[in-house]
Scaffold this active site. Structure first.
Site, PDB file in Angstrom:
ATOM      1  N   GLY A  79      -5.042  -3.299  -4.305  1.00  0.00           N
ATOM      2  CA  GLY A  79      -6.394  -4.079  -4.352  1.00  0.00           C
ATOM      3  C   GLY A  79      -7.812  -3.789  -5.299  1.00  0.00           C
ATOM      4  N   LYS A 103      -1.091   8.799   3.533  1.00  0.00           N
ATOM      5  CA  LYS A 103      -1.882   7.678   2.678  1.00  0.00           C
ATOM      6  C   LYS A 103      -2.299   6.188   3.466  1.00  0.00           C
ATOM      7  CE  LYS A 103      -0.226   5.261  -1.909  1.00  0.00           C
ATOM      8  NZ  LYS A 103       0.564   4.733  -2.461  1.00  0.00           N
ATOM      9  N   GLU A 125       2.826   6.458   4.965  1.00  0.00           N
ATOM     10  CA  GLU A 125       1.242   5.383   4.382  1.00  0.00           C
ATOM     11  C   GLU A 125       1.460   4.195   5.475  1.00  0.00           C
ATOM     12  OE1 GLU A 125       0.715   1.989   0.885  1.00  0.00           O
ATOM     13  OE2 GLU A 125       2.253   3.227   0.577  1.00  0.00           O
ATOM     14  N   ARG A 151       4.675  -9.131 -11.760  1.00  0.00           N
ATOM     15  CA  ARG A 151       4.047  -8.919 -12.543  1.00  0.00           C
ATOM     16  C   ARG A 151       4.400  -8.931 -13.432  1.00  0.00           C
ATOM     17  NH1 ARG A 151       1.849  -2.834  -9.280  1.00  0.00           N
ATOM     18  NH2 ARG A 151       0.750  -4.150  -7.827  1.00  0.00           N
TER      19      ARG A 151
END
Length: 338
Positions: free
Chosen positions: A263, A219, A177, A33
């Site tokens: 996303g 999650k 998750e 990132r």
């Protein structure tokens, strides 16, 4: 295991319309990132960025807990104050990602299993000692030609349940998750079908492992069209399909469901969450546990420059507040920054 303490923490994490800031990116993901933004990737720059996030004024108005990465939980502010201490003083709860990532599943091309169970008890004990009060483990399920296989679903469900049981044994609330990825051209109906299979398998394994449902959080992904699908379901269809799927699969004993953004753009993740809070009676709290959908506007504003910290923090505070408004069912597109 202190049962009441687990229940209290789980409920605190989803109370008052607040959600979670997932800032548990690995160093490699953080590097990616930073490179996208043209930011120099060093440990000090990662530390500075995380300090920016953690010290955002009024963040605790909308965020109940922060999911940290191993590097982050050992870091401190520039003045030496440990990040965990800063988080607690601000009225939020520190958490920690404990899985070691999704790796190729032997004999099943295109599918993965999340590793990290070996030695997990000792690592969980260390994180608890450092101040973490909840943890997170992500299982990854791909949709594609002939997948997911029964084996992929089963092995990831088993790992999630083993992790959750170990967490509760050492006093950490497990966030479970199971993420069905948006990647692919599948339909909304196909995502719903796979998500339902995955959730049924996960809760069956949680039951086998004796996990206290009242002392955990889920999650999951939202039920969406595949990112490459020619037919993208609208906001209302996504919200309805997601709730229908969850109501078929998630026991009422679970105190809360905190969605991953998977996303989605920041605005779309907020819109979907808001539409789920338009009058339907639900047995659990429904909130957010967003990573990039919370952080990206702040990262864009900061861009690695110390002079931009205040502007970046304003972006994060605003994005968190918009998601809390979505949890309260009062978010509108007109609230988005110009």
């Amino acid at each position: 295991m202190n049962t009441q303490a687990l229940i209290d923490i789980a409920n605190a994490l989803v109370a008052d319309g607040k959600g979670l800031l997932a800032m548990d990116e690995s160093s490699s993901t953080c590097r990616k990132r930073f490179v996208e933004q043209g930011i120099e990737d060093t440990e000090e720059m990662r530390r500075a960025y995380r300090e920016l996030l953690i010290t955002t004024p009024r963040l605790s108005d909308s965020v109940s807990g922060l999911i940290l990465f191993d590097e982050t939980i050992h870091q401190a502010k520039k003045d030496g104050t440990p990040f965990v201490e800063v988080i607690v003083k601000a009225g939020m709860i520190p958490g920690i990602k404990v899985d070691l990532g999704a790796k190729p599943l032997a004999g099943h091309p295109g599918e993965t299993v999340t590793e990290g169970l070996d030695g997990l008890r000792a690592r969980l004990q260390d994180y608890h000692r450092l101040g973490a009060r909840f943890a997170k483990w992500r299982g990854v399920i791909n949709i594609g030609d002939g997948i997911p296989s029964t084996a992929s679903i089963a092995v990831n469900a088993h790992a999630l349940a083993r992790y959750a049981a170990l967490c509760q044994d050492v006093g950490l609330v497990p966030i479970v998750e199971p993420e069905v990825l948006m990647d692919g051209a599948h339909s909304l109906a196909r995502c719903s079908e796979v998500t339902e299979k995955v959730l049924h398998a996960v809760f069956a394994e949680l039951n086998i492992q004796g996990v206290l449902l009242e002392g955990m959080l889920l999650k999951p992904n939202m039920v969406t069209s595949g990112a490459d699908s020619a037919e993208q379901a609208d906001v209302h269809a996504v919200a309805a399909a997601t709730l229908d799927t969850l109501l078929r699969c998630v026991p009422a004993a679970v105190p809360g469901i905190a969605f991953l953004s998977g996303g989605q753009s920041p605005a779309l993740a907020s819109a979907h969450l808001n539409d789920m809070h338009q009058g339907r009676v639900l047995p659990w709290a429904l909130t957010f546990s967003y990573g990039r959908a919370l952080q990206q506007p702040a990262l864009n504003a900061w861009n690695g420059e110390a002079a931009n910290v205040a502007a970046a923090q304003k972006e994060l505070e605003q994005r968190a507040a918009l998601n809390r408004a979505a949890v309260q069912g009062r978010y509108t597109a007109g609230m988005e920054p110009k």
